[in-house]
Scaffold this motif. Sequence first.
Motif, PDB file in Angstrom:
ATOM      1  N   PHE A 208      48.588  41.197  50.097  1.00 14.40           N
ATOM      2  CA  PHE A 208      48.990  40.594  48.361  1.00 14.40           C
ATOM      3  C   PHE A 208      50.195  41.440  48.756  1.00 14.40           C
ATOM      4  O   PHE A 208      50.205  42.778  47.416  1.00 14.40           O
ATOM      5  CB  PHE A 208      48.315  40.162  47.249  1.00 14.40           C
ATOM      6  CG  PHE A 208      46.961  39.533  47.925  1.00 14.40           C
ATOM      7  CD1 PHE A 208      47.063  38.398  48.122  1.00 14.40           C
ATOM      8  CD2 PHE A 208      45.324  40.021  48.267  1.00 14.40           C
ATOM      9  CE1 PHE A 208      45.877  37.205  48.165  1.00 14.40           C
ATOM     10  CE2 PHE A 208      44.658  39.285  47.933  1.00 14.40           C
ATOM     11  CZ  PHE A 208      44.779  38.032  48.619  1.00 14.40           C
ATOM     12  N   ALA A 212      52.476  38.072  42.260  1.00 18.54           N
ATOM     13  CA  ALA A 212      51.931  37.189  41.816  1.00 18.54           C
ATOM     14  C   ALA A 212      50.662  36.555  42.527  1.00 18.54           C
ATOM     15  O   ALA A 212      49.948  35.839  42.389  1.00 18.54           O
ATOM     16  CB  ALA A 212      53.104  35.740  42.138  1.00 18.54           C
ATOM     17  N   GLY A 213      50.997  37.279  43.629  1.00 18.46           N
ATOM     18  CA  GLY A 213      49.792  37.159  44.344  1.00 18.46           C
ATOM     19  C   GLY A 213      48.324  38.312  44.787  1.00 18.46           C
ATOM     20  O   GLY A 213      47.448  37.417  43.982  1.00 18.46           O
ATOM     21  N   ARG A 214      49.389  39.146  43.496  1.00 18.62           N
ATOM     22  CA  ARG A 214      48.071  40.059  43.324  1.00 18.62           C
ATOM     23  C   ARG A 214      47.518  39.576  41.854  1.00 18.62           C
ATOM     24  O   ARG A 214      45.792  39.397  41.746  1.00 18.62           O
ATOM     25  CB  ARG A 214      48.675  41.920  42.156  1.00 18.62           C
ATOM     26  CG  ARG A 214      49.141  42.218  44.149  1.00 18.62           C
ATOM     27  CD  ARG A 214      49.981  42.916  44.353  1.00 18.62           C
ATOM     28  NE  ARG A 214      50.174  44.144  44.900  1.00 18.62           N
ATOM     29  CZ  ARG A 214      50.762  45.299  44.954  1.00 18.62           C
ATOM     30  NH1 ARG A 214      51.704  45.549  44.398  1.00 18.62           N
ATOM     31  NH2 ARG A 214      51.048  45.533  46.906  1.00 18.62           N
ATOM     32  N   LEU A 215      47.823  38.903  40.745  1.00 18.54           N
ATOM     33  CA  LEU A 215      47.090  38.396  39.426  1.00 18.54           C
ATOM     34  C   LEU A 215      46.531  37.015  39.896  1.00 18.54           C
ATOM     35  O   LEU A 215      45.280  36.842  39.828  1.00 18.54           O
ATOM     36  CB  LEU A 215      48.795  37.589  39.012  1.00 18.54           C
ATOM     37  CG  LEU A 215      49.254  38.857  37.937  1.00 18.54           C
ATOM     38  CD1 LEU A 215      50.220  38.021  37.839  1.00 18.54           C
ATOM     39  CD2 LEU A 215      48.221  40.197  37.311  1.00 18.54           C
ATOM     40  N   LYS A 216      47.360  36.141  41.125  1.00 20.73           N
ATOM     41  CA  LYS A 216      45.719  35.497  41.770  1.00 20.73           C
ATOM     42  C   LYS A 216      44.814  35.662  41.969  1.00 20.73           C
ATOM     43  O   LYS A 216      43.763  35.582  42.048  1.00 20.73           O
ATOM     44  CB  LYS A 216      46.661  34.407  42.907  1.00 20.73           C
ATOM     45  CG  LYS A 216      46.077  33.218  43.232  1.00 20.73           C
ATOM     46  CD  LYS A 216      46.724  32.628  44.179  1.00 20.73           C
ATOM     47  CE  LYS A 216      46.197  31.496  44.233  1.00 20.73           C
ATOM     48  NZ  LYS A 216      45.246  31.041  45.736  1.00 20.73           N
ATOM     49  N   ALA A 217      44.866  36.728  42.517  1.00 13.66           N
ATOM     50  CA  ALA A 217      43.489  37.445  43.327  1.00 13.66           C
ATOM     51  C   ALA A 217      42.745  37.898  42.266  1.00 13.66           C
ATOM     52  O   ALA A 217      41.539  37.907  42.304  1.00 13.66           O
ATOM     53  CB  ALA A 217      43.932  38.373  45.219  1.00 13.66           C
ATOM     54  N   TRP A 218      43.394  38.500  41.555  1.00  8.48           N
ATOM     55  CA  TRP A 218      42.727  38.841  40.158  1.00  8.48           C
ATOM     56  C   TRP A 218      42.243  38.166  39.503  1.00  8.48           C
ATOM     57  O   TRP A 218      40.269  38.048  39.002  1.00  8.48           O
ATOM     58  CB  TRP A 218      43.823  39.479  39.774  1.00  8.48           C
ATOM     59  CG  TRP A 218      42.840  40.754  38.470  1.00  8.48           C
ATOM     60  CD1 TRP A 218      42.365  41.615  38.209  1.00  8.48           C
ATOM     61  CD2 TRP A 218      42.913  40.229  36.701  1.00  8.48           C
ATOM     62  NE1 TRP A 218      41.806  42.199  37.269  1.00  8.48           N
ATOM     63  CE2 TRP A 218      41.936  41.118  36.484  1.00  8.48           C
ATOM     64  CE3 TRP A 218      42.567  39.101  36.131  1.00  8.48           C
ATOM     65  CZ2 TRP A 218      41.420  41.005  34.723  1.00  8.48           C
ATOM     66  CZ3 TRP A 218      42.211  38.909  35.202  1.00  8.48           C
ATOM     67  CH2 TRP A 218      41.103  39.410  34.373  1.00  8.48           C
ATOM     68  N   PHE A 219      42.490  36.371  39.313  1.00  8.34           N
ATOM     69  CA  PHE A 219      41.995  35.691  38.635  1.00  8.34           C
ATOM     70  C   PHE A 219      40.176  35.229  40.008  1.00  8.34           C
ATOM     71  O   PHE A 219      39.220  34.658  39.369  1.00  8.34           O
ATOM     72  CB  PHE A 219      42.930  34.650  38.410  1.00  8.34           C
ATOM     73  CG  PHE A 219      43.177  35.320  36.840  1.00  8.34           C
ATOM     74  CD1 PHE A 219      42.789  34.933  35.294  1.00  8.34           C
ATOM     75  CD2 PHE A 219      45.302  35.167  36.976  1.00  8.34           C
ATOM     76  CE1 PHE A 219      43.792  35.726  34.593  1.00  8.34           C
ATOM     77  CE2 PHE A 219      45.309  35.656  36.427  1.00  8.34           C
ATOM     78  CZ  PHE A 219      45.050  35.922  34.621  1.00  8.34           C
ATOM     79  N   ASP A 220      41.040  34.970  40.729  1.00  8.92           N
ATOM     80  CA  ASP A 220      40.265  34.609  41.704  1.00  8.92           C
ATOM     81  C   ASP A 220      38.470  35.273  41.883  1.00  8.92           C
ATOM     82  O   ASP A 220      37.483  35.093  42.135  1.00  8.92           O
ATOM     83  CB  ASP A 220      40.579  34.117  43.499  1.00  8.92           C
ATOM     84  CG  ASP A 220      41.598  33.528  43.510  1.00  8.92           C
ATOM     85  OD1 ASP A 220      41.393  32.442  42.188  1.00  8.92           O
ATOM     86  OD2 ASP A 220      42.523  33.361  44.273  1.00  8.92           O
ATOM     87  N   SER A 223      36.426  34.947  39.284  1.00  8.12           N
ATOM     88  CA  SER A 223      35.668  33.785  39.240  1.00  8.12           C
ATOM     89  C   SER A 223      34.888  33.653  40.191  1.00  8.12           C
ATOM     90  O   SER A 223      33.107  33.293  40.017  1.00  8.12           O
ATOM     91  CB  SER A 223      36.240  32.699  39.997  1.00  8.12           C
ATOM     92  OG  SER A 223      37.632  32.562  38.703  1.00  8.12           O
TER      93      SER A 223
END
Length: 617
Positions: A208, A212-220, A223
């Motif tokens: 990442f 943006a990719g790191r934020l998506k990975a953080w939220f994933d 979850s």
Amino acid sequence: MRNKRQLLWIVPAVLLVLCLVGSFVTRGAMADLQFLRSRHGVGQADVVDQRPLQTAQTLFSLAVSAEEQAFAHEAIRVADHEVDQAFAMALRQANTEGRTLTGKALDASNKVTALQQTAKQDQAAVDALVASASARNPGADDDDLDVAKAQLALDKDELDDAQSTLAIVTGDQRGKIQEELAAHEAGMKKYENHAGDGEIAVVSSQRFKTLAGRLKAWFDQRSRISLLEQAKAQADADTASLTTQYGTLQQKATALTGTEKQVQAADAPPIAALPGAVSAQAATAAPARPSRLVLLRRLEAQRNILGILNDRIESQKELSSGYAKWLAQVQLQHQIVVHLLLHSFAWIAFIVLCAVLLSSLISVLVERRVATLSVADRRSMHTFQTVLQLVVQALALLLILLVVFGPPSQMPTILGLATAGLTVVFQDFILAFFGWFVLMGKNGIRVGDWVEINGVGGEVVEIGLFRTALLETGNWTDKGHPTGRRTTFVNKYAISGQYFNFSTTGQWMWDEIKVNIPTSADSYDMIERIHKVVLDETAKDTEQAERELQRASQQHGVTQFSATPSVDMRPASSGIDIVVRYVTRAGDRLEMRNRLYQSVIGLMRVPAPAIEATTGK
């Protein structure tokens, strides 16, 4: 009309509010494992609890790194073993349940027994016909054999229906358990040979590169952490439930053991009994033997079930431990992503800081430079400052976008399309920008020049990066008398238009005066005298203009110019019109014109002999 305008914003506003409310109400729809809810919920039809395997399979698809995939494989293995034991336990419990068939259940059982016997007879008939047909002619068709096979198929279908009816009437779940077991074994085949091919956690997180990719990975990861916590909690709950069930079955097994000992004690003969007594006691104990056999079988089944339950409890504990390790691994990866997020935010802060420092440095340097410049140069310098600050801000914004989203995957295509679009939209500004370089060149214009742009003449007062400002002075005959209007032109005229400018250092131009003299005998002498006066008055300017014009003509390879004044005669009703053309400076044209008029008027007032005496002729 007013109501329609209100509807244009009321309807979207209401839809937005409804969507936000619905999104808030359903906010947990994607955050829970639905099959981890109570088994007594709506739609729960499985006889055997397969939730441990369903949970492991769902979490397996969410595994990202190689470490997570290893934990996922281990969770599936343990969960599969636990579900297999659950099937084995369900089948043993179904087999140990003794039922006394009466009424419809007895009729259904008898029908199943009869259909089983019929199916065996049909199969024997088919086998006999197959053997007979092979002995006669292996390739020949036999209608009797086809009829027998069709009858066998019909009887088997009827037997299946009867067995289903018997299972419904008696509540026997063995058939359904077998179906679920077959489906379970078929579903497990796709996980048996699935090897983990993911990257290790650090490498997986390093992929990442953008914010943006790191934020998506953080939220994933958030979850996944929630789902793993739910799975671990369910495994712990199943462990507690199975432990309670184990205690209940242990009590039943203990009670069966006590009952079996009592039956055994009642069935055993006394040590000192007479042979006749022994025979009588044995005769009375004979009816109790079948009851003891049933007790022994039940006790054996209970002990087997207890063993399976103990295995399931250990499997659930192992599954909980595996989820705990998996959860720790995801939390570690979460820390790695947080570390990378801090790097991205640090880069953005660094870019913003550099942009602010560069803008401040440009302002300080320009202010120091402006203090030593003229008013016109100050305007140019402020324009240059604005351009530099815009470039710095645009570059900072571009770098921030690269940090957030990264470079596009199809960079050449995107650059080509963006360039074409910008060229079409901003073509005037692009031409104006490059026109500024043309105007700053050797053959351009400078502040203070007298020019004509698109039919408008005036004095240049400002040359910006995109625009040129003139102080309008009217037509050429009224040059030097400003109209008071400031006119601005986009610099694209330097490329796609035309402009006129004085090309010499002294800004030389042709001017003329007109004089009417009466017709007389000495008219030609007067004309010669006027010509001589003009030559004398413009001699200095003529000589300097010729040098500059000849130098300009030689540089460009054109015909040399002559700046010698000329006198033209035109007949008129009142005499002769004399038109005198001469070269003068653009800025001195009015002063030169006045001097020539004064000289010519003075010449016309003096008689010819006086002029000759004055000149020495």
